[in-house]
Design an enzyme around this catalytic site. Structure first.
Site, PDB file in Angstrom:
ATOM      1  N   GLY A  51       0.804  -1.221   0.000  1.00  0.00           N
ATOM      2  CA  GLY A  51       0.000   0.000   0.000  1.00  0.00           C
ATOM      3  C   GLY A  51       0.831   1.262   0.000  1.00  0.00           C
ATOM      4  N   ASN A  53       1.392   3.543  -2.290  1.00  0.00           N
ATOM      5  CA  ASN A  53       1.119   4.505  -3.360  1.00  0.00           C
ATOM      6  C   ASN A  53       0.592   5.846  -2.868  1.00  0.00           C
ATOM      7  OD1 ASN A  53      -1.216   2.789  -2.735  1.00  0.00           O
ATOM      8  ND2 ASN A  53      -2.304   4.074  -4.222  1.00  0.00           N
ATOM      9  N   GLY A  55      -0.580   8.338   1.014  1.00  0.00           N
ATOM     10  CA  GLY A  55      -0.600   8.473   2.469  1.00  0.00           C
ATOM     11  C   GLY A  55       0.734   8.198   3.133  1.00  0.00           C
ATOM     12  N   ILE A  56       0.673   7.627   4.330  1.00  0.00           N
ATOM     13  CA  ILE A  56       1.881   7.290   5.075  1.00  0.00           C
ATOM     14  C   ILE A  56       2.753   6.338   4.260  1.00  0.00           C
ATOM     15  CG2 ILE A  56       2.772   6.136   7.139  1.00  0.00           C
ATOM     16  CD1 ILE A  56       0.266   7.027   8.608  1.00  0.00           C
ATOM     17  N   GLY A  57       2.106   5.432   3.536  1.00  0.00           N
ATOM     18  CA  GLY A  57       2.846   4.461   2.741  1.00  0.00           C
ATOM     19  C   GLY A  57       3.750   5.128   1.725  1.00  0.00           C
ATOM     20  N   SER A 184      -2.106   0.271  15.521  1.00  0.00           N
ATOM     21  CA  SER A 184      -2.781   1.530  15.831  1.00  0.00           C
ATOM     22  C   SER A 184      -3.079   1.615  17.309  1.00  0.00           C
ATOM     23  CB  SER A 184      -4.091   1.636  15.041  1.00  0.00           C
ATOM     24  OG  SER A 184      -4.859   2.736  15.485  1.00  0.00           O
ATOM     25  N   TYR A 209     -11.892  -2.650  13.179  1.00  0.00           N
ATOM     26  CA  TYR A 209     -10.581  -2.018  13.027  1.00  0.00           C
ATOM     27  C   TYR A 209      -9.703  -2.328  14.240  1.00  0.00           C
ATOM     28  CZ  TYR A 209      -7.149   1.628  11.938  1.00  0.00           C
ATOM     29  OH  TYR A 209      -5.986   2.310  11.641  1.00  0.00           O
TER      30      TYR A 209
END
Length: 331
Positions: A51, A53, A55-57, A184, A209
């Site tokens: 992932g 591509n 945000g944080i990634g 998280s 989540y």
């Protein structure tokens, strides 16, 4: 679960979210991101990021590429792939520093194909960052798994199993390979139903989540113990990147409201990525494998995820769900 009982639970969870969310935001407001003090040079080393591509990634991918690493990014074909390459071009990263391979974390078939594509390259993997995540409405994947459980946890359990032999090969006594799993502070919500991992009896976005992020911490602890037992040169860490100004917030209406009202408090995606990179590259965490981190410091997760019996049951159930007889080929 009948309608009245569901309404009660939804209301209770909403109130709990407000309390825990407020405490987390206050804590974040008092925290300062601690960047790695000395420059990092990791040329000719390979890292896999799920992932990566946006945000944080993406911010993590950029930082790792700038350290000299060759980054293999797993994300979906189409717009996600295009975003990755456009971002790499805008950041003026060397063309060969970022490589895309198709990956859909909700599909275990796709995860297996992604893992195999990396294995076929026959390259040592110094670092695996299990970053991809979602906070989505109730839906079952084509494999029959609840979506958040599949994307946030189970797919990464499988990918780590597939790539572990390459990580072991890449690690040395003086410089171990590393696995960084994004968990998280949401795990502190305290929802984990070991006998209902697919949320068939009751579903709430926040509960699902929390359950998936709790599972990541438990997985981290168990795998650390197994690696240590055999003295394999691989370290593993679970981290909370912080309360981040991320698109993830917009996936839940009241989380989005909370985000809009606390935008100045939340950290940027780049700051969140610094915490990921700290766990990935800093020498300060070398001897802290198996721990859960907040603000780049090892802290104790809630008691629920420290339960050894629950950890063992989750590991066994995960192996059963994925038909894994020997995780990572560990003897």
């Amino acid at each position: 679960m009948n309608f009245i009982k569901k309404i009660f639970w939804d209301f209770y969870i909403f109130l709990k979210m407000l309390i825990l969310g407020s405490c987390s935001l206050i804590s974040e407001m008092c925290c300062f991101v601690q960047p790695i003090k000395s420059p990092i040079n990791r040329e000719k080393e390979y890292v896999v990021v799920t992932g990566g591509n946006r945000g944080i990634g993406w911010s993590t991918v950029k930082a790792l590429a700038e350290s000299g690493m060759k980054v293999i990014v797993g994300c979906r074909d189409g717009p996600s792939r295009d975003i990755l390459y456009q971002s790499a071009k805008q950041a003026e990263l060397p063309t060969e520093s970022v490589e895309w391979i198709n990956l859909d974390m909700s599909s275990m078939e796709s995860v297996r194909a992604f893992g195999q594509a990396i294995l076929d390259k026959n390259i040592p993997i110094s670092l695996l960052i299990n970053n991809a995540g979602t906070m989505s409405p109730y839906a079952l994947t084509k494999d029959g798994f609840e979506t958040q459980f599949a994307v946030n946890y189970l797919g990464h359990f499988l990918l780590t199993h597939l790539l572990l032999p390459r990580l072991i090969e890449a690690g040395t006594e003086n410089k171990a390979a590393r696995i960084v799993c994004l968990s998280s502070i949401g795990h502190a919500f305290g929802w984990f139903e070991i006998y209902d991992l697919q949320a068939k009896s009751y579903f709430n976005k926040l509960c699902a989540y929390s359950q998936s992020k709790s599972a990541i911490i438990m997985f981290t602890k168990v795998l650390h113990e197994r690696l240590s037992l055999k003295n394999y040169p691989v370290k593993i860490y679970a981290i909370h990147p912080g309360i981040i100004r991320s698109a993830l917030w917009t996936q839940h209406w009241f989380a989005n409201i909370g985000y809009l009202t606390t935008k100045l408090i939340a950290k940027t995606e780049e700051q969140g990525a610094q915490r990921v990179v700290h766990a990935a590259l800093s020498s300060q965490v070398e001897d802290l494998s198996g721990n859960y981190f907040e603000n780049s410091k090892a802290v104790e997760p809630i008691k629920l995820v420290r339960n050894r019996d629950t950890q063992k049951k989750l590991w066994e159930k995960s192996c059963q769900l994925l038909d894994i007889s020997q995780f990572g080929g560990l003897q």
